[in-house]
Design a protein around this motif. Sequence first.
Motif, PDB file in Angstrom:
ATOM      1  N   ARG A 112      26.604 -41.655  11.727  1.00  0.00           N
ATOM      2  CA  ARG A 112      26.038 -42.638  10.787  1.00  0.00           C
ATOM      3  C   ARG A 112      24.991 -43.507  11.477  1.00  0.00           C
ATOM      4  O   ARG A 112      23.936 -43.808  10.910  1.00  0.00           O
ATOM      5  CB  ARG A 112      27.132 -43.521  10.185  1.00  0.00           C
ATOM      6  CG  ARG A 112      27.914 -42.876   9.074  1.00  0.00           C
ATOM      7  CD  ARG A 112      28.795 -43.881   8.325  1.00  0.00           C
ATOM      8  NE  ARG A 112      29.649 -44.698   9.187  1.00  0.00           N
ATOM      9  CZ  ARG A 112      30.838 -44.320   9.650  1.00  0.00           C
ATOM     10  NH1 ARG A 112      31.335 -43.145   9.318  1.00  0.00           N
ATOM     11  NH2 ARG A 112      31.533 -45.130  10.431  1.00  0.00           N
ATOM     12  N   GLN A 113      25.265 -43.912  12.702  1.00  0.00           N
ATOM     13  CA  GLN A 113      24.318 -44.749  13.439  1.00  0.00           C
ATOM     14  C   GLN A 113      23.005 -44.020  13.680  1.00  0.00           C
ATOM     15  O   GLN A 113      21.924 -44.617  13.565  1.00  0.00           O
ATOM     16  CB  GLN A 113      24.937 -45.199  14.763  1.00  0.00           C
ATOM     17  CG  GLN A 113      26.057 -46.191  14.596  1.00  0.00           C
ATOM     18  CD  GLN A 113      26.814 -46.462  15.889  1.00  0.00           C
ATOM     19  OE1 GLN A 113      26.800 -45.649  16.818  1.00  0.00           O
ATOM     20  NE2 GLN A 113      27.481 -47.601  15.942  1.00  0.00           N
ATOM     21  N   VAL A 114      23.077 -42.728  13.991  1.00  0.00           N
ATOM     22  CA  VAL A 114      21.858 -41.943  14.185  1.00  0.00           C
ATOM     23  C   VAL A 114      21.073 -41.878  12.878  1.00  0.00           C
ATOM     24  O   VAL A 114      19.846 -42.062  12.859  1.00  0.00           O
ATOM     25  CB  VAL A 114      22.186 -40.518  14.702  1.00  0.00           C
ATOM     26  CG1 VAL A 114      20.973 -39.608  14.631  1.00  0.00           C
ATOM     27  CG2 VAL A 114      22.730 -40.587  16.124  1.00  0.00           C
ATOM     28  N   GLU A 115      21.766 -41.633  11.792  1.00  0.00           N
ATOM     29  CA  GLU A 115      21.097 -41.550  10.493  1.00  0.00           C
ATOM     30  C   GLU A 115      20.443 -42.879  10.118  1.00  0.00           C
ATOM     31  O   GLU A 115      19.318 -42.913   9.620  1.00  0.00           O
ATOM     32  CB  GLU A 115      22.070 -41.100   9.406  1.00  0.00           C
ATOM     33  CG  GLU A 115      21.404 -40.722   8.108  1.00  0.00           C
ATOM     34  CD  GLU A 115      20.329 -39.665   8.271  1.00  0.00           C
ATOM     35  OE1 GLU A 115      19.254 -39.803   7.619  1.00  0.00           O
ATOM     36  OE2 GLU A 115      20.509 -38.712   9.039  1.00  0.00           O
ATOM     37  N   GLU A 116      21.143 -43.976  10.375  1.00  0.00           N
ATOM     38  CA  GLU A 116      20.582 -45.308  10.089  1.00  0.00           C
ATOM     39  C   GLU A 116      19.322 -45.558  10.911  1.00  0.00           C
ATOM     40  O   GLU A 116      18.326 -46.096  10.409  1.00  0.00           O
ATOM     41  CB  GLU A 116      21.628 -46.390  10.369  1.00  0.00           C
ATOM     42  CG  GLU A 116      22.771 -46.393   9.371  1.00  0.00           C
ATOM     43  CD  GLU A 116      23.966 -47.239   9.819  1.00  0.00           C
ATOM     44  OE1 GLU A 116      23.883 -47.917  10.890  1.00  0.00           O
ATOM     45  OE2 GLU A 116      24.986 -47.215   9.110  1.00  0.00           O
ATOM     46  N   LYS A 117      19.338 -45.170  12.175  1.00  0.00           N
ATOM     47  CA  LYS A 117      18.162 -45.341  13.028  1.00  0.00           C
ATOM     48  C   LYS A 117      17.002 -44.480  12.544  1.00  0.00           C
ATOM     49  O   LYS A 117      15.846 -44.921  12.542  1.00  0.00           O
ATOM     50  CB  LYS A 117      18.503 -45.005  14.487  1.00  0.00           C
ATOM     51  CG  LYS A 117      19.403 -46.033  15.132  1.00  0.00           C
ATOM     52  CD  LYS A 117      19.802 -45.624  16.534  1.00  0.00           C
ATOM     53  CE  LYS A 117      20.756 -46.644  17.132  1.00  0.00           C
ATOM     54  NZ  LYS A 117      21.177 -46.282  18.489  1.00  0.00           N
ATOM     55  N   SER A 118      17.301 -43.272  12.132  1.00  0.00           N
ATOM     56  CA  SER A 118      16.255 -42.385  11.636  1.00  0.00           C
ATOM     57  C   SER A 118      15.617 -42.944  10.361  1.00  0.00           C
ATOM     58  O   SER A 118      14.393 -42.936  10.212  1.00  0.00           O
ATOM     59  CB  SER A 118      16.821 -40.985  11.376  1.00  0.00           C
ATOM     60  OG  SER A 118      15.801 -40.129  10.928  1.00  0.00           O
ATOM     61  N   THR A 119      16.454 -43.435   9.468  1.00  0.00           N
ATOM     62  CA  THR A 119      15.944 -44.025   8.225  1.00  0.00           C
ATOM     63  C   THR A 119      15.058 -45.228   8.537  1.00  0.00           C
ATOM     64  O   THR A 119      13.974 -45.394   7.978  1.00  0.00           O
ATOM     65  CB  THR A 119      17.119 -44.442   7.307  1.00  0.00           C
ATOM     66  OG1 THR A 119      17.864 -43.265   6.980  1.00  0.00           O
ATOM     67  CG2 THR A 119      16.622 -45.112   6.037  1.00  0.00           C
ATOM     68  N   ARG A 120      15.535 -46.066   9.454  1.00  0.00           N
ATOM     69  CA  ARG A 120      14.756 -47.257   9.844  1.00  0.00           C
ATOM     70  C   ARG A 120      13.423 -46.856  10.480  1.00  0.00           C
ATOM     71  O   ARG A 120      12.390 -47.477  10.209  1.00  0.00           O
ATOM     72  CB  ARG A 120      15.583 -48.107  10.802  1.00  0.00           C
ATOM     73  CG  ARG A 120      14.970 -49.438  11.127  1.00  0.00           C
ATOM     74  CD  ARG A 120      16.043 -50.356  11.703  1.00  0.00           C
ATOM     75  NE  ARG A 120      15.505 -51.565  12.234  1.00  0.00           N
ATOM     76  CZ  ARG A 120      15.157 -52.637  11.524  1.00  0.00           C
ATOM     77  NH1 ARG A 120      15.326 -52.625  10.226  1.00  0.00           N
ATOM     78  NH2 ARG A 120      14.680 -53.713  12.110  1.00  0.00           N
ATOM     79  N   LEU A 121      13.414 -45.826  11.298  1.00  0.00           N
ATOM     80  CA  LEU A 121      12.177 -45.337  11.902  1.00  0.00           C
ATOM     81  C   LEU A 121      11.204 -44.869  10.832  1.00  0.00           C
ATOM     82  O   LEU A 121      10.008 -45.164  10.884  1.00  0.00           O
ATOM     83  CB  LEU A 121      12.476 -44.208  12.895  1.00  0.00           C
ATOM     84  CG  LEU A 121      11.263 -43.511  13.518  1.00  0.00           C
ATOM     85  CD1 LEU A 121      10.401 -44.496  14.304  1.00  0.00           C
ATOM     86  CD2 LEU A 121      11.732 -42.373  14.416  1.00  0.00           C
ATOM     87  N   GLN A 122      11.709 -44.153   9.835  1.00  0.00           N
ATOM     88  CA  GLN A 122      10.858 -43.684   8.746  1.00  0.00           C
ATOM     89  C   GLN A 122      10.260 -44.849   7.967  1.00  0.00           C
ATOM     90  O   GLN A 122       9.108 -44.799   7.554  1.00  0.00           O
ATOM     91  CB  GLN A 122      11.635 -42.762   7.802  1.00  0.00           C
ATOM     92  CG  GLN A 122      12.181 -41.496   8.443  1.00  0.00           C
ATOM     93  CD  GLN A 122      11.125 -40.713   9.194  1.00  0.00           C
ATOM     94  OE1 GLN A 122      10.051 -40.422   8.655  1.00  0.00           O
ATOM     95  NE2 GLN A 122      11.403 -40.383  10.440  1.00  0.00           N
ATOM     96  N   GLU A 123      11.044 -45.899   7.784  1.00  0.00           N
ATOM     97  CA  GLU A 123      10.584 -47.070   7.029  1.00  0.00           C
ATOM     98  C   GLU A 123       9.565 -47.898   7.810  1.00  0.00           C
ATOM     99  O   GLU A 123       8.576 -48.368   7.249  1.00  0.00           O
ATOM    100  CB  GLU A 123      11.774 -47.973   6.670  1.00  0.00           C
ATOM    101  CG  GLU A 123      12.722 -47.367   5.662  1.00  0.00           C
ATOM    102  CD  GLU A 123      14.014 -48.158   5.520  1.00  0.00           C
ATOM    103  OE1 GLU A 123      14.236 -49.141   6.289  1.00  0.00           O
ATOM    104  OE2 GLU A 123      14.831 -47.780   4.659  1.00  0.00           O
ATOM    105  N   LEU A 124       9.779 -48.070   9.112  1.00  0.00           N
ATOM    106  CA  LEU A 124       8.955 -48.981   9.909  1.00  0.00           C
ATOM    107  C   LEU A 124       7.834 -48.302  10.679  1.00  0.00           C
ATOM    108  O   LEU A 124       6.898 -48.976  11.117  1.00  0.00           O
ATOM    109  CB  LEU A 124       9.844 -49.739  10.900  1.00  0.00           C
ATOM    110  CG  LEU A 124      10.950 -50.618  10.313  1.00  0.00           C
ATOM    111  CD1 LEU A 124      11.784 -51.226  11.439  1.00  0.00           C
ATOM    112  CD2 LEU A 124      10.355 -51.708   9.440  1.00  0.00           C
ATOM    113  N   GLY A 125       7.931 -46.998  10.899  1.00  0.00           N
ATOM    114  CA  GLY A 125       6.982 -46.314  11.759  1.00  0.00           C
ATOM    115  C   GLY A 125       7.309 -46.600  13.222  1.00  0.00           C
ATOM    116  O   GLY A 125       8.156 -47.440  13.540  1.00  0.00           O
ATOM    117  N   ILE A 126       6.613 -45.923  14.110  1.00  0.00           N
ATOM    118  CA  ILE A 126       6.924 -46.025  15.532  1.00  0.00           C
ATOM    119  C   ILE A 126       6.737 -47.447  16.054  1.00  0.00           C
ATOM    120  O   ILE A 126       7.637 -48.020  16.655  1.00  0.00           O
ATOM    121  CB  ILE A 126       6.077 -45.026  16.354  1.00  0.00           C
ATOM    122  CG1 ILE A 126       6.497 -43.592  16.019  1.00  0.00           C
ATOM    123  CG2 ILE A 126       6.234 -45.293  17.857  1.00  0.00           C
ATOM    124  CD1 ILE A 126       5.600 -42.530  16.616  1.00  0.00           C
TER     125      ILE A 126
END
Length: 177
Positions: A151-165
């Motif tokens: 779940r933590q990995v998925e949350e980080k991935s979603t946040r990366l998609q939302e915020l960009g690098i």
Amino acid sequence: MKKPLVGIVMGSDSDLPVMRGAADILDEFGIPWEVLISSAHRAPEKTSDYARRAAERGLAVIIAGAGGAAHLAGVIAGHTPLPVIGVPIASGALNGVDALYATVQMPPGIPVATVALNGAKNAGILAAQIVSAGQPEVRDKVIAYKEKMARQVEEKSTRLQELGIEGYLNAKGGSKA
């Protein structure tokens, strides 16, 4: 207090900051443990006696961490029928490479499961998985732990998609820009 199921052994008190990771994860899983300092070279009788008596005292697994020549896990494995998990500690002139080689290169008949340099947390998780073979309640905790990591990995991935690098790195407090 519950009888310990996992022994955490280190060759020196300088190994304690790393080996604490094993204790912390075992606490998270509710697995009782014991800890001691016992050098394969400076206290060989103490070390071999501990290993010989571990099974009769009710331990299920031993985690052994040491730096330098790091024969601790192998000496323990040579004196016990229990599974032994070696944690090579990064130290000294070779920064742990000697400990890694000494821990992983065991002769036939003396197996030592070896985790990464300073990998005491993984040693604790592996010990919990070994204990879970006979304790479904521990297995459930291991499963929940792995699901939480996913779940933590998925949350980080979603946040990366939302915020960009750049946005993601800035939110974490550091950008390489």
